[in-house]
Scaffold this active site. Structure first.
Site, PDB file in Angstrom:
ATOM      1  N   GLU A  69       1.012  -1.060   0.118  1.00  0.00           N
ATOM      2  CA  GLU A  69       0.448   0.010  -0.289  1.00  0.00           C
ATOM      3  C   GLU A  69       1.345   0.938   0.134  1.00  0.00           C
ATOM      4  OE1 GLU A  69      -2.980   0.827  -0.232  1.00  0.00           O
ATOM      5  OE2 GLU A  69      -3.756  -1.685  -0.692  1.00  0.00           O
ATOM      6  N   ASP A  72      -8.458   6.405  -2.014  1.00  0.00           N
ATOM      7  CA  ASP A  72      -7.542   6.889  -2.846  1.00  0.00           C
ATOM      8  C   ASP A  72      -8.791   7.778  -4.271  1.00  0.00           C
ATOM      9  OD1 ASP A  72      -8.383   4.846  -4.693  1.00  0.00           O
ATOM     10  OD2 ASP A  72      -6.409   3.272  -4.748  1.00  0.00           O
ATOM     11  N   TYR A  90      -5.760   6.674   4.175  1.00  0.00           N
ATOM     12  CA  TYR A  90      -6.301   5.599   3.238  1.00  0.00           C
ATOM     13  C   TYR A  90      -5.445   4.520   3.206  1.00  0.00           C
ATOM     14  CZ  TYR A  90      -5.156   2.802  -0.736  1.00  0.00           C
ATOM     15  OH  TYR A  90      -4.669   1.527  -1.196  1.00  0.00           O
ATOM     16  N   CYS A 125     -17.252   1.713 -19.672  1.00  0.00           N
ATOM     17  CA  CYS A 125     -18.885   1.385 -19.221  1.00  0.00           C
ATOM     18  C   CYS A 125     -19.188   0.337 -19.717  1.00  0.00           C
ATOM     19  CB  CYS A 125     -19.562   3.229 -19.381  1.00  0.00           C
ATOM     20  SG  CYS A 125     -19.025   4.139 -18.896  1.00  0.00           S
TER      21      CYS A 125
HETATM   22  S1  SF4 Z   1     -20.274   2.605 -15.531  1.00  0.00           S
HETATM   23 FE1  SF4 Z   1     -18.676   3.790 -16.686  1.00  0.00          FE
HETATM   24  S2  SF4 Z   1     -19.192   5.541 -14.956  1.00  0.00           S
HETATM   25 FE2  SF4 Z   1     -19.967   4.357 -14.586  1.00  0.00          FE
HETATM   26  S3  SF4 Z   1     -18.891   3.351 -12.756  1.00  0.00           S
HETATM   27 FE3  SF4 Z   1     -18.866   1.834 -14.372  1.00  0.00          FE
HETATM   28  S4  SF4 Z   1     -17.085   2.940 -16.098  1.00  0.00           S
HETATM   29 FE4  SF4 Z   1     -17.377   3.884 -14.314  1.00  0.00          FE
END
Ligand code: SF4
Length: 353
Positions: free
Chosen positions: A37, A138, A120, A199
């Site tokens: 860490e 973090d 942290y 995403c």
């Molecule tokens: S959907 Fe996209 S913006 Fe939302 S936590 Fe997942 S990667 Fe991040």
């Protein structure tokens, strides 16, 4: 099912399948987790891997680290930067050996009292090594939380940081806290990237507020850019009877305790040559004769960029009185690798080998 439960379940499930196999994740040893860490602060995993390996071989236990000479500790840290991390690790290891019989304490209060351990690192050690319900926050976690909960927070003010800490704590499951914290950090490192977050493959996409509102790019809000200072420095490689002069930086301040070639900042209106002659006179006493310019090195640190003009030369008198260091030596060029140097100086050593 509550949103919090879905987040916990989805993240844990994803982490168990997708997590990277990293050496400190194979260990339950609180000391190994602590070392990893500290090394990972402001440093990427791929950079840390060989350092962690060498460190654990050299200092497999708290006692080994506590009783090691500081120069050996700094040498093993050479190139990782932020050397106070290594010095604090060693100092804290001494306290753990003397006050806790070599076992890292497991209460927040005791662990936070050790040098170099902030909220942290305490959260990471308590949750990962001891399974305690302690949050982590973090840079990766801040980004994930800001997007996931569509919070207009980047953690740059104490108020904003407080809000994110509270959310990190609220989301914690009752069990598997260490895995959950690591999953949040791993998601930030592997999927929820600062630029171009992935995403479509994210386990949280069905519940991520920024994604659902199609404004991921607005979270977290931008931080003010730090001003990168540019510094011009001259340094001297002074030879005498086949040996090179090096000195150890004073105990306080930047890169404390590391070795270096003498020199300093170029003043306004001064040439690099004039600077090195003046610096050597001020730092060591005698005049210096420049024999040649060896090289110009450019090196970036986090807060500044250094241009280092390196001159080979000799002193016009043997009578030196070094004033800007805690100790000094004449060493054979091949022995320079035994001493810890700042990264910019390591480039000079490579030239001399
Ligand atoms: S959907 Fe996209 S913006 Fe939302 S936590 Fe997942 S990667 Fe991040």
């Amino acid at each position: 099912m509550s949103d919090t439960f879905i987040i916990q379940k989805s993240l844990l499930c994803w982490y168990r399948k997708e997590r990277r196999d990293l050496p400190w994740r194979r260990s339950q040893d609180p000391y190994a987790i602590w070392v990893s860490e500290i090394m990972l602060q402001q440093t990427q995993v791929k950079t840390v891997l060989p350092y962690f390996d060498r460190w654990m071989k050299a200092f497999p236990t708290v006692e080994d680290l506590a009783s090691a000479p500081e120069s050996k500790v700094l040498k093993l840290w050479e190139g990782l930067g932020y050397y106070s991390r290594a010095k604090n690790l060693k100092k804290a290891a001494g306290l753990v050996r003397d006050q806790y019989a070599g076992r890292l304490p497991s209460t927040r209060k005791e662990i936070l009292a050790l040098p170099g351990i902030g909220p942290y690192t305490a959260g990471a050690i308590l949750s990962i090594a001891f399974g305690m319900r302690a949050p982590v926050l973090d840079g990766n976690v801040k980004r994930v939380l800001s997007r996931l909960l569509r919070l207009n927070e980047n953690g740059k003010t104490s108020k904003s940081e407080k809000i994110l800490w509270a959310e990190a704590e609220r989301l914690l499951p009752e069990e598997d806290v260490g895995d959950f914290n690591q999953a949040l950090m791993e998601l930030g490192a592997q999927v929820c990237l600062p630029q171009k977050p992935q995403c479509m493959i994210c386990p949280l996409k069905k519940i991520c507020q920024a994604f659902l509102q199609a404004d991921v790019e607005n979270f977290p809000p931008p931080k003010p850019q730090p001003v990168i200072q540019k510094i011009e420095v001259s340094a001297a490689v002074l030879f005498q009877n086949g040996k090179v002069y090096i000195q150890q930086r004073v105990e306080n301040g930047l890169m404390a305790g590391l070795w270096e070639f003498p020199g300093g900042k170029i003043e306004e209106g001064e040439s690099p040559e004039e600077c090195i002659v003046r610096e050597i006179r001020e730092e060591l006493g005698p005049e210096m004769e420049i024999e040649e310019k060896m090289t110009t090195i450019r090196h970036s640190y986090t807060q500044f960029r250094v241009t280092l003009h390196v001159f080979k030369g000799r002193l016009l008198s043997d009578n030196i009185t070094p004033t800007a260091c805690q100790s000094w030596k004449w060493v054979l060029p091949k022995k320079l690798v035994d001493y810890p140097f700042p990264s910019a100086n390591v480039k000079i050593i490579k030239l001399l080998q």
